[in-house]
Motif scaffolding. Structure first.
Motif, PDB file in Angstrom:
ATOM      1  N   LEU A 239       0.840  -1.185   0.000  1.00  0.00           N
ATOM      2  CA  LEU A 239       0.000   0.000   0.000  1.00  0.00           C
ATOM      3  C   LEU A 239       0.882   1.244   0.000  1.00  0.00           C
ATOM      4  O   LEU A 239       1.887   1.291   0.705  1.00  0.00           O
ATOM      5  CB  LEU A 239      -0.852  -0.035   1.271  1.00  0.00           C
ATOM      6  CG  LEU A 239      -2.118   0.783   1.306  1.00  0.00           C
ATOM      7  CD1 LEU A 239      -3.093   0.313   0.232  1.00  0.00           C
ATOM      8  CD2 LEU A 239      -2.767   0.653   2.684  1.00  0.00           C
ATOM      9  N   ILE A 240       0.494   2.230  -0.801  1.00  0.00           N
ATOM     10  CA  ILE A 240       1.225   3.501  -0.781  1.00  0.00           C
ATOM     11  C   ILE A 240       0.485   4.435   0.181  1.00  0.00           C
ATOM     12  O   ILE A 240      -0.727   4.622   0.040  1.00  0.00           O
ATOM     13  CB  ILE A 240       1.312   4.116  -2.178  1.00  0.00           C
ATOM     14  CG1 ILE A 240       1.839   3.056  -3.160  1.00  0.00           C
ATOM     15  CG2 ILE A 240       2.231   5.325  -2.180  1.00  0.00           C
ATOM     16  CD1 ILE A 240       1.980   3.552  -4.565  1.00  0.00           C
ATOM     17  N   VAL A 241       1.213   4.980   1.140  1.00  0.00           N
ATOM     18  CA  VAL A 241       0.564   5.731   2.220  1.00  0.00           C
ATOM     19  C   VAL A 241       1.291   7.045   2.522  1.00  0.00           C
ATOM     20  O   VAL A 241       2.387   7.286   2.014  1.00  0.00           O
ATOM     21  CB  VAL A 241       0.535   4.888   3.529  1.00  0.00           C
ATOM     22  CG1 VAL A 241      -0.289   3.621   3.350  1.00  0.00           C
ATOM     23  CG2 VAL A 241       1.946   4.540   3.980  1.00  0.00           C
ATOM     24  N   ASP A 242       0.673   7.847   3.383  1.00  0.00           N
ATOM     25  CA  ASP A 242       1.326   9.070   3.848  1.00  0.00           C
ATOM     26  C   ASP A 242       2.432   8.717   4.835  1.00  0.00           C
ATOM     27  O   ASP A 242       2.364   7.687   5.499  1.00  0.00           O
ATOM     28  CB  ASP A 242       0.302   9.966   4.571  1.00  0.00           C
ATOM     29  CG  ASP A 242      -0.516  10.751   3.577  1.00  0.00           C
ATOM     30  OD1 ASP A 242       0.063  11.224   2.585  1.00  0.00           O
ATOM     31  OD2 ASP A 242      -1.736  10.872   3.794  1.00  0.00           O
ATOM     32  N   GLU A 243       3.393   9.644   4.954  1.00  0.00           N
ATOM     33  CA  GLU A 243       4.542   9.374   5.822  1.00  0.00           C
ATOM     34  C   GLU A 243       4.124   9.080   7.269  1.00  0.00           C
ATOM     35  O   GLU A 243       4.696   8.219   7.920  1.00  0.00           O
ATOM     36  CB  GLU A 243       5.480  10.594   5.774  1.00  0.00           C
ATOM     37  CG  GLU A 243       6.916  10.229   6.032  1.00  0.00           C
ATOM     38  CD  GLU A 243       7.862  11.392   5.769  1.00  0.00           C
ATOM     39  OE1 GLU A 243       7.650  12.137   4.798  1.00  0.00           O
ATOM     40  OE2 GLU A 243       8.809  11.534   6.554  1.00  0.00           O
ATOM     41  N   ASP A 244       3.083   9.790   7.739  1.00  0.00           N
ATOM     42  CA  ASP A 244       2.717   9.596   9.150  1.00  0.00           C
ATOM     43  C   ASP A 244       2.017   8.253   9.406  1.00  0.00           C
ATOM     44  O   ASP A 244       1.744   7.895  10.536  1.00  0.00           O
ATOM     45  CB  ASP A 244       1.872  10.776   9.675  1.00  0.00           C
ATOM     46  CG  ASP A 244       0.653  11.035   8.814  1.00  0.00           C
ATOM     47  OD1 ASP A 244       0.282  10.123   8.044  1.00  0.00           O
ATOM     48  OD2 ASP A 244       0.073  12.138   8.912  1.00  0.00           O
ATOM     49  N   GLU A 245       1.733   7.511   8.358  1.00  0.00           N
ATOM     50  CA  GLU A 245       1.144   6.181   8.550  1.00  0.00           C
ATOM     51  C   GLU A 245       2.219   5.110   8.699  1.00  0.00           C
ATOM     52  O   GLU A 245       1.934   3.934   8.863  1.00  0.00           O
ATOM     53  CB  GLU A 245       0.236   5.816   7.366  1.00  0.00           C
ATOM     54  CG  GLU A 245      -1.053   6.620   7.310  1.00  0.00           C
ATOM     55  CD  GLU A 245      -1.935   6.184   6.150  1.00  0.00           C
ATOM     56  OE1 GLU A 245      -2.412   5.040   6.155  1.00  0.00           O
ATOM     57  OE2 GLU A 245      -2.123   6.991   5.225  1.00  0.00           O
ATOM     58  N   ILE A 246       3.488   5.525   8.602  1.00  0.00           N
ATOM     59  CA  ILE A 246       4.572   4.565   8.756  1.00  0.00           C
ATOM     60  C   ILE A 246       5.279   4.853  10.065  1.00  0.00           C
ATOM     61  O   ILE A 246       5.775   5.958  10.283  1.00  0.00           O
ATOM     62  CB  ILE A 246       5.555   4.631   7.564  1.00  0.00           C
ATOM     63  CG1 ILE A 246       4.812   4.142   6.316  1.00  0.00           C
ATOM     64  CG2 ILE A 246       6.802   3.795   7.834  1.00  0.00           C
ATOM     65  CD1 ILE A 246       5.665   3.870   5.129  1.00  0.00           C
ATOM     66  N   VAL A 247       5.281   3.871  10.949  1.00  0.00           N
ATOM     67  CA  VAL A 247       5.827   4.101  12.280  1.00  0.00           C
ATOM     68  C   VAL A 247       7.355   4.035  12.234  1.00  0.00           C
ATOM     69  O   VAL A 247       8.047   4.976  12.580  1.00  0.00           O
ATOM     70  CB  VAL A 247       5.270   3.056  13.269  1.00  0.00           C
ATOM     71  CG1 VAL A 247       5.655   3.434  14.686  1.00  0.00           C
ATOM     72  CG2 VAL A 247       3.759   2.931  13.123  1.00  0.00           C
ATOM     73  N   GLU A 248       7.884   2.916  11.762  1.00  0.00           N
ATOM     74  CA  GLU A 248       9.345   2.750  11.721  1.00  0.00           C
ATOM     75  C   GLU A 248       9.870   3.209  10.382  1.00  0.00           C
ATOM     76  O   GLU A 248       9.627   2.586   9.363  1.00  0.00           O
ATOM     77  CB  GLU A 248       9.685   1.270  11.896  1.00  0.00           C
ATOM     78  CG  GLU A 248       9.460   0.817  13.306  1.00  0.00           C
ATOM     79  CD  GLU A 248      10.634   0.019  13.834  1.00  0.00           C
ATOM     80  OE1 GLU A 248      11.631  -0.121  13.106  1.00  0.00           O
ATOM     81  OE2 GLU A 248      10.539  -0.458  14.958  1.00  0.00           O
ATOM     82  N   LYS A 249      10.592   4.296  10.396  1.00  0.00           N
ATOM     83  CA  LYS A 249      11.115   4.778   9.123  1.00  0.00           C
ATOM     84  C   LYS A 249      12.509   4.226   8.873  1.00  0.00           C
ATOM     85  O   LYS A 249      13.414   4.415   9.676  1.00  0.00           O
ATOM     86  CB  LYS A 249      11.145   6.302   9.109  1.00  0.00           C
ATOM     87  CG  LYS A 249       9.749   6.882   9.132  1.00  0.00           C
ATOM     88  CD  LYS A 249       9.752   8.375   8.929  1.00  0.00           C
ATOM     89  CE  LYS A 249       8.357   8.933   9.008  1.00  0.00           C
ATOM     90  NZ  LYS A 249       7.693   8.782  10.312  1.00  0.00           N
ATOM     91  N   GLU A 250      12.672   3.523   7.766  1.00  0.00           N
ATOM     92  CA  GLU A 250      13.993   3.004   7.387  1.00  0.00           C
ATOM     93  C   GLU A 250      14.814   4.173   6.856  1.00  0.00           C
ATOM     94  O   GLU A 250      14.266   5.105   6.280  1.00  0.00           O
ATOM     95  CB  GLU A 250      13.843   1.992   6.254  1.00  0.00           C
ATOM     96  CG  GLU A 250      12.882   0.857   6.516  1.00  0.00           C
ATOM     97  CD  GLU A 250      13.509  -0.239   7.352  1.00  0.00           C
ATOM     98  OE1 GLU A 250      14.737  -0.177   7.562  1.00  0.00           O
ATOM     99  OE2 GLU A 250      12.772  -1.126   7.806  1.00  0.00           O
ATOM    100  N   VAL A 251      16.124   4.078   7.039  1.00  0.00           N
ATOM    101  CA  VAL A 251      16.984   5.110   6.447  1.00  0.00           C
ATOM    102  C   VAL A 251      16.947   4.966   4.924  1.00  0.00           C
ATOM    103  O   VAL A 251      16.708   5.904   4.188  1.00  0.00           O
ATOM    104  CB  VAL A 251      18.427   4.986   6.970  1.00  0.00           C
ATOM    105  CG1 VAL A 251      19.307   6.036   6.313  1.00  0.00           C
ATOM    106  CG2 VAL A 251      18.450   5.157   8.475  1.00  0.00           C
ATOM    107  N   VAL A 252      17.156   3.728   4.484  1.00  0.00           N
ATOM    108  CA  VAL A 252      17.009   3.435   3.054  1.00  0.00           C
ATOM    109  C   VAL A 252      15.892   2.416   2.914  1.00  0.00           C
ATOM    110  O   VAL A 252      15.924   1.367   3.548  1.00  0.00           O
ATOM    111  CB  VAL A 252      18.319   2.855   2.473  1.00  0.00           C
ATOM    112  CG1 VAL A 252      18.086   2.252   1.093  1.00  0.00           C
ATOM    113  CG2 VAL A 252      19.385   3.938   2.384  1.00  0.00           C
TER     114      VAL A 252
END
Ligand code: ADP
Ligand code: ASP
Ligand code: MG
Length: 406
Positions: A239-252
């Motif tokens: 799913l393509i989502v907004d940034e705030d819907e992703i809790v753990e942000k990968e560096v890459v």
């Protein structure tokens, strides 16, 4: 009950049997009470074949006629899909770009969608009729067919989803989601449950062909919920989502590659104001897109070497333009190189992490891969390397950033 758009790519409609399978999947959504807009590509290989006919007929072809020819593949699959649905007892009608109409600008061969008139279609969908759209095509202001650039059915699907105010846009393809890199090259690529619009936009624009760049742009702008999933297996996709819907942000979060690059170096360009402007101004006038640029001032002074990349399709025109004696460009030698690939690492986490680029350079140097050009943006680092290293570089970087699947 929901209104949804389902898009099936070339491999998913590769023959009549597969089109019948697509019809079954659509019927399941209709039976569940949903209103469905179906977007189909041409059967796999057909668009390439049509492009081949055009090139064999005319070297510097008229793009209006190119569009007349290459849009034909989708006309076939949308008619067949409507028939396959009717065979299953589902009311369905096919729609070509001009019939909707899907209005575009006049940039034939890579036209942009300007508007879609969806009222009549929404009315019919409300009566239970499935609208089957030919992807990849629209119509310009002079009523000529215009195509949306290769991979453009994705953009048709997202634009139609936005125009019909669909709840979601499901892109069915030959992989079961969006991966950390092309799973056909790196077997350890990992499927991403979610990815941000921004990251997907960078991945697509840097070469990951799972979605056309403009489809992601359009989804981002109109906030269309896009899901990429398998047309062969029944399981959740990405799913393509907004940034705030992703809790753990990968560096890459992903790595893309593009073989659609060619490098040109102009040696001993006079080092004075206006030199670069002249070269790139002339290219811009010809609508040639320049991607990476580096300039090195020579130690003795007075001259610089100018290196830049353009897409493979623009390469011949670029060389011809720069070698035109009458244009009077000042340089010593034009050194061309079409044997290159651009590899890009992408991640929103880069904004707040240092060392992403150095990890890349180290991983490549350990494999003895020479970097020819580097460019960076807020969430991306790209390098240009010799094409034969594509797979080696992708695998090395995938491991270096800890992306390998267990
Ligand atoms: P379709 O015909 O369904 O539009 P495409 O061939 O255009 O399918 O796009 C799907 C292909 O994209 C996959 O087969 C895969 O090889 C390629 N691909 C490149 N990068 C990625 C990625 N990061 N995730 C998934 N697929 C990718
Ligand atoms: N058939 C077109 C192409 O091959 C459009 C698409 O498949 O998205 O580029
Ligand atoms: Mg595609």
């Amino acid at each position: 009950m929901a209104r949804i758009v389902m898009k099936f790519g070339g491999t998913s409609v590769a023959n009549v049997e597969r089109i019948k399978k697509v019809a079954e999947r659509v019927k399941a959504e209709v039976d569940a009470g949903n209103e469905v807009g179906l977007v189909v590509s041409a059967m796999s290989g057909v668009t390439n074949e049509l492009v081949g006919y055009v090139r064999d007929t005319s070297k510097f072809y008229d793009t209006r006629e190119y569009d007349t020819v290459v849009s034909a593949g989708e006309q076939i699959t949308c008619g067949l899909a409507a028939l396959a649905l009717q065979e299953l007892g589902v009311s369905a009608r096919s729609w070509l770009g001009w019939q909707v109409p899907i209005r575009t600008d006049d940039a034939h061969g890579s036209a942009r969608i300007e508007s879609i008139e969806g009222e009549e279609i929404v009315r019919r969908m409300g009566e239970g009729q499935v609208a089957v759209f030919a992807g990849f095509q629209g119509v310009d202001a002079t009523s000529r067919i215009a195509t949306l650039g290769r991979g453009g059915s994705d953009t048709s699907a997202v634009a139609i989803a936005a125009a019909l105010e669909a709840e979601r846009c499901d892109i069915y393809t030959d992989v079961d989601g969006i991966y950390t890199t092309d799973p056909r090259i790196v077997t350890k690529a990992r499927k991403l449950d979610r990815i941000t619009y921004e990251e997907m936009l960078e991945l697509a624009s840097q070469g990951a062909k799972v979605l056309q760049t403009r489809a992601v742009e359009m989804a981002m702008k109109h906030r269309v919920r896009v899901q990429v999933l398998s047309s062969f297996e029944d399981k959740p996709g990405s799913l393509i989502v907004d940034e705030d819907e992703i809790v753990e942000k990968e560096v890459v979060s992903g790595i893309a590659y593009s073989r659609d690059e060619s490098k040109i170096t102009l040696t001993r360009v006079p080092d004075r104001p206006g030199s670069a402007a002249r070269v790139f101004g002339s290219l811009a006038q010809q609508h040639i897109n320049v991607d990476m640029i580096v300039q090195n001032v020579s130690p003795e002074g007075g001259y610089t070497d100018l290196t830049f990349t353009v897409g493979k399709d623009d390469y011949d025109r670029t060389v011809r333009l720069l070698q035109d004696k009458d244009a009077g460009f000042a340089y010593d030698e034009l050194v061309p190189d079409t044997n290159v690939v651009k590899i890009s690492v992408i991640g929103v986490g880069m904004r707040s992490h240092a060392g992403v680029a150095s990890t890349m350079f180290e991983a490549l140097s350990e494999k003895g891969i020479n970097i020819q050009v580097i460019s960076t943006s807020e969430i991306k680092v790209s390098v240009l390397v010799a094409e034969e290293y594509t797979e080696l570089a992708l695998r090395a970087l995938h491991t270096a950033y800890g992306l390998d699947a267990e």
